[in-house]
Design a protein around this motif. Structure first.
Motif, PDB file in Angstrom:
ATOM      1  N   LEU A   1      22.045  -2.560  -5.156  1.00  0.00           N
ATOM      2  CA  LEU A   1      22.188  -3.382  -3.968  1.00  0.00           C
ATOM      3  C   LEU A   1      21.672  -2.561  -2.796  1.00  0.00           C
ATOM      4  O   LEU A   1      22.120  -1.426  -2.585  1.00  0.00           O
ATOM      5  CB  LEU A   1      23.655  -3.763  -3.744  1.00  0.00           C
ATOM      6  CG  LEU A   1      23.973  -4.611  -2.501  1.00  0.00           C
ATOM      7  CD1 LEU A   1      23.268  -5.962  -2.580  1.00  0.00           C
ATOM      8  CD2 LEU A   1      25.479  -4.773  -2.356  1.00  0.00           C
ATOM      9  N   ARG A   2      20.725  -3.109  -2.037  1.00  0.00           N
ATOM     10  CA  ARG A   2      20.040  -2.332  -0.997  1.00  0.00           C
ATOM     11  C   ARG A   2      20.088  -3.073   0.338  1.00  0.00           C
ATOM     12  O   ARG A   2      19.847  -4.281   0.407  1.00  0.00           O
ATOM     13  CB  ARG A   2      18.596  -2.060  -1.402  1.00  0.00           C
ATOM     14  CG  ARG A   2      17.758  -1.283  -0.402  1.00  0.00           C
ATOM     15  CD  ARG A   2      16.428  -0.898  -1.036  1.00  0.00           C
ATOM     16  NE  ARG A   2      16.645  -0.017  -2.177  1.00  0.00           N
ATOM     17  CZ  ARG A   2      15.762   0.163  -3.161  1.00  0.00           C
ATOM     18  NH1 ARG A   2      14.620  -0.510  -3.156  1.00  0.00           N
ATOM     19  NH2 ARG A   2      16.021   1.000  -4.155  1.00  0.00           N
ATOM     20  N   PHE A   3      20.390  -2.329   1.394  1.00  0.00           N
ATOM     21  CA  PHE A   3      20.415  -2.864   2.754  1.00  0.00           C
ATOM     22  C   PHE A   3      19.404  -2.091   3.601  1.00  0.00           C
ATOM     23  O   PHE A   3      19.353  -0.855   3.524  1.00  0.00           O
ATOM     24  CB  PHE A   3      21.808  -2.723   3.377  1.00  0.00           C
ATOM     25  CG  PHE A   3      22.902  -3.396   2.605  1.00  0.00           C
ATOM     26  CD1 PHE A   3      23.247  -4.704   2.875  1.00  0.00           C
ATOM     27  CD2 PHE A   3      23.582  -2.715   1.599  1.00  0.00           C
ATOM     28  CE1 PHE A   3      24.254  -5.340   2.161  1.00  0.00           C
ATOM     29  CE2 PHE A   3      24.594  -3.336   0.878  1.00  0.00           C
ATOM     30  CZ  PHE A   3      24.926  -4.648   1.163  1.00  0.00           C
ATOM     31  N   ARG A   4      18.641  -2.814   4.390  1.00  0.00           N
ATOM     32  CA  ARG A   4      17.711  -2.181   5.320  1.00  0.00           C
ATOM     33  C   ARG A   4      17.982  -2.727   6.717  1.00  0.00           C
ATOM     34  O   ARG A   4      18.106  -3.931   6.910  1.00  0.00           O
ATOM     35  CB  ARG A   4      16.257  -2.450   4.925  1.00  0.00           C
ATOM     36  CG  ARG A   4      15.798  -1.677   3.699  1.00  0.00           C
ATOM     37  CD  ARG A   4      14.279  -1.724   3.541  1.00  0.00           C
ATOM     38  NE  ARG A   4      13.838  -0.849   2.467  1.00  0.00           N
ATOM     39  CZ  ARG A   4      13.494  -1.254   1.256  1.00  0.00           C
ATOM     40  NH1 ARG A   4      13.572  -2.546   0.967  1.00  0.00           N
ATOM     41  NH2 ARG A   4      13.086  -0.400   0.345  1.00  0.00           N
ATOM     42  N   PHE A   5      18.097  -1.800   7.684  1.00  0.00           N
ATOM     43  CA  PHE A   5      18.352  -2.169   9.068  1.00  0.00           C
ATOM     44  C   PHE A   5      17.333  -1.484   9.969  1.00  0.00           C
ATOM     45  O   PHE A   5      16.800  -0.416   9.635  1.00  0.00           O
ATOM     46  CB  PHE A   5      19.760  -1.734   9.504  1.00  0.00           C
ATOM     47  CG  PHE A   5      20.851  -2.143   8.559  1.00  0.00           C
ATOM     48  CD1 PHE A   5      21.439  -3.383   8.664  1.00  0.00           C
ATOM     49  CD2 PHE A   5      21.278  -1.279   7.552  1.00  0.00           C
ATOM     50  CE1 PHE A   5      22.445  -3.767   7.795  1.00  0.00           C
ATOM     51  CE2 PHE A   5      22.281  -1.648   6.679  1.00  0.00           C
ATOM     52  CZ  PHE A   5      22.869  -2.895   6.800  1.00  0.00           C
ATOM     53  N   CYS A   6      17.076  -2.085  11.107  1.00  0.00           N
ATOM     54  CA  CYS A   6      16.210  -1.456  12.092  1.00  0.00           C
ATOM     55  C   CYS A   6      16.559  -2.008  13.453  1.00  0.00           C
ATOM     56  O   CYS A   6      17.273  -3.021  13.576  1.00  0.00           O
ATOM     57  CB  CYS A   6      14.735  -1.686  11.784  1.00  0.00           C
ATOM     58  SG  CYS A   6      14.203  -3.384  12.108  1.00  0.00           S
ATOM     59  N   GLY A   7      16.055  -1.362  14.492  1.00  0.00           N
ATOM     60  CA  GLY A   7      16.307  -1.822  15.839  1.00  0.00           C
ATOM     61  C   GLY A   7      15.625  -0.923  16.840  1.00  0.00           C
ATOM     62  O   GLY A   7      15.064   0.121  16.484  1.00  0.00           O
TER      63      GLY A   7
ATOM     64  N   PHE B   1      18.916  -7.348  -3.957  1.00  0.00           N
ATOM     65  CA  PHE B   1      19.757  -7.149  -5.133  1.00  0.00           C
ATOM     66  C   PHE B   1      18.888  -7.279  -6.374  1.00  0.00           C
ATOM     67  O   PHE B   1      18.145  -8.250  -6.516  1.00  0.00           O
ATOM     68  CB  PHE B   1      20.876  -8.194  -5.173  1.00  0.00           C
ATOM     69  CG  PHE B   1      21.733  -8.112  -6.398  1.00  0.00           C
ATOM     70  CD1 PHE B   1      22.700  -7.129  -6.516  1.00  0.00           C
ATOM     71  CD2 PHE B   1      21.566  -9.014  -7.432  1.00  0.00           C
ATOM     72  CE1 PHE B   1      23.499  -7.049  -7.652  1.00  0.00           C
ATOM     73  CE2 PHE B   1      22.359  -8.949  -8.565  1.00  0.00           C
ATOM     74  CZ  PHE B   1      23.322  -7.956  -8.670  1.00  0.00           C
ATOM     75  N   MET B   2      18.988  -6.285  -7.267  1.00  0.00           N
ATOM     76  CA  MET B   2      18.162  -6.313  -8.472  1.00  0.00           C
ATOM     77  C   MET B   2      19.009  -5.999  -9.693  1.00  0.00           C
ATOM     78  O   MET B   2      19.843  -5.088  -9.677  1.00  0.00           O
ATOM     79  CB  MET B   2      17.019  -5.300  -8.387  1.00  0.00           C
ATOM     80  CG  MET B   2      16.151  -5.307  -9.632  1.00  0.00           C
ATOM     81  SD  MET B   2      14.687  -4.285  -9.473  1.00  0.00           S
ATOM     82  CE  MET B   2      13.891  -4.664 -11.050  1.00  0.00           C
ATOM     83  N   THR B   3      18.787  -6.760 -10.756  1.00  0.00           N
ATOM     84  CA  THR B   3      19.438  -6.538 -12.041  1.00  0.00           C
ATOM     85  C   THR B   3      18.376  -6.435 -13.125  1.00  0.00           C
ATOM     86  O   THR B   3      17.500  -7.302 -13.223  1.00  0.00           O
ATOM     87  CB  THR B   3      20.402  -7.687 -12.384  1.00  0.00           C
ATOM     88  OG1 THR B   3      21.450  -7.726 -11.421  1.00  0.00           O
ATOM     89  CG2 THR B   3      21.016  -7.481 -13.757  1.00  0.00           C
ATOM     90  N   ALA B   4      18.440  -5.371 -13.911  1.00  0.00           N
ATOM     91  CA  ALA B   4      17.534  -5.189 -15.046  1.00  0.00           C
ATOM     92  C   ALA B   4      18.287  -5.494 -16.329  1.00  0.00           C
ATOM     93  O   ALA B   4      19.232  -4.783 -16.684  1.00  0.00           O
ATOM     94  CB  ALA B   4      16.993  -3.764 -15.068  1.00  0.00           C
ATOM     95  N   LEU B   5      17.911  -6.564 -17.007  1.00  0.00           N
ATOM     96  CA  LEU B   5      18.501  -6.897 -18.300  1.00  0.00           C
ATOM     97  C   LEU B   5      17.941  -5.999 -19.394  1.00  0.00           C
ATOM     98  O   LEU B   5      18.608  -5.729 -20.387  1.00  0.00           O
ATOM     99  CB  LEU B   5      18.241  -8.368 -18.622  1.00  0.00           C
ATOM    100  CG  LEU B   5      18.702  -9.356 -17.539  1.00  0.00           C
ATOM    101  CD1 LEU B   5      18.290 -10.773 -17.922  1.00  0.00           C
ATOM    102  CD2 LEU B   5      20.187  -9.249 -17.301  1.00  0.00           C
TER     103      LEU B   5
END
Length: 400
Positions: free
Chosen positions: A330-336, A305-309
């Protein structure tokens, strides 16, 4: 009889040489399905290995036709490693916009619009490396023909005759244990001059498993930045340790703190900002431009999660991230595990802006890579803007 023996010897030598020849390659293609079906890009890479030397050809085409051709060579002469490459423009005609760095003095303005004249040479390089008594040495020479420097951002020299202009860069590097030094020189149409110098060390052991790294970087303009990194510090309890880094530039200060939770993953907190000094009351203050939280679970699963003021200040540090009025993601990374010993990966990012859409969502971006066979993988990219048509691209990578 002698001729027969000679013929047999030559045949045997030829068969032996053929037996040493190995071939391999890769075919990558990406197709746009939405909003309009079209070819985005396809690349064919061929590798021929003969007696330890590899010859590489990389051909790229787009919807406009044959767009790029590169050749490479790697191998060894005893303890000396040699690598090199050449690139050509087979078809693209332009015109292109040539830019110059803002700190050029005087600022170059001529030839900002330039029409390419294919087929023509773009760039080339050669690198020599060697190891001796624990020291590693590398020397690399790079050459660009005008205006083919990356992104057509030509360095600080305005060519008077563009067709003859060239830019060369000379790189020298030494590494011994954790210590290293790298220096670069350049020839920008006016002779060889100093470009930059960096030196320091990586993962030097301190005590109790703690390691320390440092990098000091100078350019021809003077000091650029100083970076300190310490890993596995301040063990508290329950397997919790910290990594920390501080980067000082002439205008900003970036602080990174990474708590690690053994057996669970790690949480990384990065703050982007600057230390300000007020000479009137001799006081210091800290300006925060933005922050990023990243939690890693397992080998390649994470939430970020990143916020730029201050979007402009953050992108000055990290590069282009946001579009339009976006300031947060908001970023999600998945692997398997996937087919044939490979791993699938999925990356989903949701970007936000101030109002105007549901929950302030401006767009969503999803990328996916799935192995289908041991030598074939499928990948796709989906962009869903809050306003406008969706974009979908698919492709595959086939190795042989």
């Amino acid at each position: 009889m002698k001729r027969a023996v000679l013929s047999l010897a030559l045949c045997a030598l030829g068969l032996t040489s053929l037996a040493q020849i190995q071939t391999s390659g890769r075919w990558e293609i990406h197709l746009d399905l939405l909003p309009t079906p079209a070819l985005d890009e396809t690349t064919l890479t061929l590798v021929i290995t003969i007696a330890g030397w590899s010859l590489i050809s990389k051909s790229t085409s787009t919807a406009a036709g044959f767009s790029a051709q590169e050749f490479g060579l790697t191998g060894y002469l005893g303890p000396i490693g040699i690598a090199g490459g050449l690139a050509f423009n087979p078809l693209a005609t332009g015109p292109v916009t040539v830019t110059f760095p803002p700190n050029c003095d005087p600022q170059s303005t001529s030839y900002t619009s330039y029409t390419l004249s294919p087929p023509e040479y773009k760039w080339g390089w050669i690198e020599i490396s060697a190891s001796l008594i624990g020291l590693e040495f590398t020397a690399k020479v790079e050459h660009w023909a005008y205006p083919y420097y990356p992104d057509y951002a030509w360095p600080c020299c305005e060519p008077t005759t563009p067709l003859d202009a060239a830019y060369m860069r000379y790189n020298l590097g030494f590494t011994g244990g954790p210590f290293y030094i790298t220096t670069r020189f350049e020839d920008c149409c006016t002779g060889i001059t100093f470009k930059d110098l960096s030196f320091g060390f990586t993962d030097a052991p301190l005590c109790c498993g703690v390691t320390f790294s440092m990098k000091l970087y100078f350019s021809k303009l003077g000091f650029e930045y100083l970076l300190f990194t310490v890993k596995d510090i301040a063990p508290i309890c329950c397997g919790i340790v910290f990594d920390a880094s501080v980067k000082f530039t002439t205008t900003t200060k970036e602080v990174s703190l990474t708590p690690k939770f053994t057996g669970f993953g790690q949480l990384c907190v990065q703050v982007y900002g600057d230390v300000l000094y007020d000479p009137e009351d001799a006081s210091w203050s800290l300006a925060i431009y933005g922050y990023k939280l990243r939690c890693e679970v397992g080998q390649c699963n994470s939430i970020e999660f990143m916020t730029a003021l201050d979007v402009t200040a953050v992108e000055d540090i990290l590069g282009d991230i946001f579009e339009g009025d976006e300031y947060e993601y908001l970023r999600f990374r998945f692997c398997g595990p996937g087919c044939c010993g490979g791993n699938y990966s999925v990356d989903v990012s949701v970007y936000f802006q101030d109002g105007g859409t549901l929950f302030g969502i401006s767009r969503a971006l999803a990328t996916m890579s799935i192995p289908l066979l041991s030598n074939l993988s499928f990948h796709s990219t989906l962009k869903l803007p809050a306003i406008g048509a969706p974009e979908l691209g698919v492709g595959w990578t086939f190795s042989f």
